[in-house]
Design a protein around this motif. Structure first.
Motif, PDB file in Angstrom:
ATOM      1  N   ALA A 189       0.873  -1.162   0.195  1.00 54.45           N
ATOM      2  CA  ALA A 189      -0.084   0.093   0.145  1.00 54.45           C
ATOM      3  C   ALA A 189       0.811   1.172   0.186  1.00 54.45           C
ATOM      4  O   ALA A 189       0.580   2.188  -0.834  1.00 54.45           O
ATOM      5  CB  ALA A 189      -0.908  -0.018   1.069  1.00 54.45           C
ATOM      6  N   GLU A 190       1.937   1.099   1.020  1.00 52.27           N
ATOM      7  CA  GLU A 190       2.897   2.360   0.866  1.00 52.27           C
ATOM      8  C   GLU A 190       3.542   2.655  -0.315  1.00 52.27           C
ATOM      9  O   GLU A 190       3.703   3.842  -0.788  1.00 52.27           O
ATOM     10  CB  GLU A 190       3.655   2.383   2.038  1.00 52.27           C
ATOM     11  N   ALA A 191       3.966   1.557  -0.829  1.00 51.68           N
ATOM     12  CA  ALA A 191       4.797   1.783  -2.012  1.00 51.68           C
ATOM     13  C   ALA A 191       4.229   1.801  -3.553  1.00 51.68           C
ATOM     14  O   ALA A 191       4.708   2.648  -4.225  1.00 51.68           O
ATOM     15  CB  ALA A 191       5.718   0.469  -1.898  1.00 51.68           C
ATOM     16  N   THR A 192       3.107   1.399  -3.634  1.00 44.26           N
ATOM     17  CA  THR A 192       2.422   1.349  -4.887  1.00 44.26           C
ATOM     18  C   THR A 192       1.009   2.035  -4.836  1.00 44.26           C
ATOM     19  O   THR A 192       0.675   2.798  -5.780  1.00 44.26           O
ATOM     20  CB  THR A 192       2.176   0.044  -5.387  1.00 44.26           C
ATOM     21  N   GLU A 193       0.239   2.176  -3.718  1.00 44.30           N
ATOM     22  CA  GLU A 193      -0.952   2.802  -3.704  1.00 44.30           C
ATOM     23  C   GLU A 193      -1.017   4.284  -3.633  1.00 44.30           C
ATOM     24  O   GLU A 193      -1.579   5.035  -4.089  1.00 44.30           O
ATOM     25  CB  GLU A 193      -2.058   1.686  -2.677  1.00 44.30           C
TER      26      GLU A 193
END
Ligand SMILES: N[C@@H](CCC(=O)N[C@@H](CS)C(=O)NCC(=O)O)C(=O)O
Length: 214
Positions: A130-134
């Motif tokens: 979630a942190e890296a891509t969303e």
């Protein structure tokens, strides 16, 4: 008037900030996830926070509670009346509540709520994804749309700002720093909004609570 829940929930925090900006006094009655408190469950049939009570009137859902508070306390106006500004305000509330919160919740729930309050491991891989891509595209979007005035709609504080800013308190509790080189307007915006007394009071309490629960 009673708000049931924990201000660690971005939805509860949004309602508390909205009430404070309106000058409406509400009492926060703390209830946790899964609470069977009968007054809370009567107001929130599916156990979601926030729930709300004003005498014999009880309702849940942050947007429903805000609609009620706005109707009984129209001033100061925080939900524009002009058609396009009103629609944009509702869009930003929806963006904050569903798109931003659902991404932030994967990080906050798995890294803080599950291990500290539910006694089980969170899904750290889901939080990482979630942190890296969303999250970055959502932050890029906000960086593009924040006007020079620093307010999302009508160049003044509205519900749009309260709804979008609230989940940033959860990111702050996670130690997530907005990179001011990549998101300069947003970094300034989030800091200014969370620095408003209507938010800061709650965010400071939350930080102290999380430190005690660490
Ligand atoms: N659309 C609702 C969402 C409320 C919500 O999902 N609250 C979460 C806490 S952030 C909750 O109560 N979760 C517990 C559950 O789903 O059982 C609102 O705006 O109030």
């Amino acid at each position: 008037m009673i708000v049931y829940g924990s201000s660690l929930s971005p939805f509860v925090r949004k309602v508390l900030a909205f009430a404070a900006e309106k000058g409406v006094e509400v009492e926060l009655k703390p209830v946790g996830i899964g609470s069977q408190d009968p007054d809370f469950r009567e107001a929130s049939p599916f156990g979601k926070m926030p729930a709300f009570r004003d005498g014999d009137f009880a309702i849940s859902d942050s947007s429903a509670i805000i609609a009620y508070l706005d109707a009984i306390h129209p001033d100061p106006n925080l939900i524009p009346v002009e058609a396009k500004a009103r629609a944009r305000t509702i869009w930003y509330e929806e963006f904050g509540d569903t798109i931003l919160c659902s991404c932030g919740a994967k990080m906050f729930f798995n890294r803080i709520v599950a291990p500290r309050f539910l006694g089980r491991e969170g899904d750290l891989a889901a939080a990482e994804t979630a942190e890296a891509t969303e999250l970055p595209p959502l932050l890029d979007y906000l960086e593009r749309v924040i006007p020079e005035s620093g307010y999302l709609v009508e160049d003044r504080l509205t519900l749009a700002d309260l709804a979008v800013a609230s989940p940033f308190a959860n990111l702050r509790h996670l130690g997530f720093e907005l990179d001011a080189a990549r998101w300069p307007k947003l970094a300034d915006y989030a800091a200014r909004m969370l620095g408003r007394p209507s938010f800061q009071r709650w965010v400071d309490r939350e930080s102290a609570f999380l430190q005690r629960a660490a």
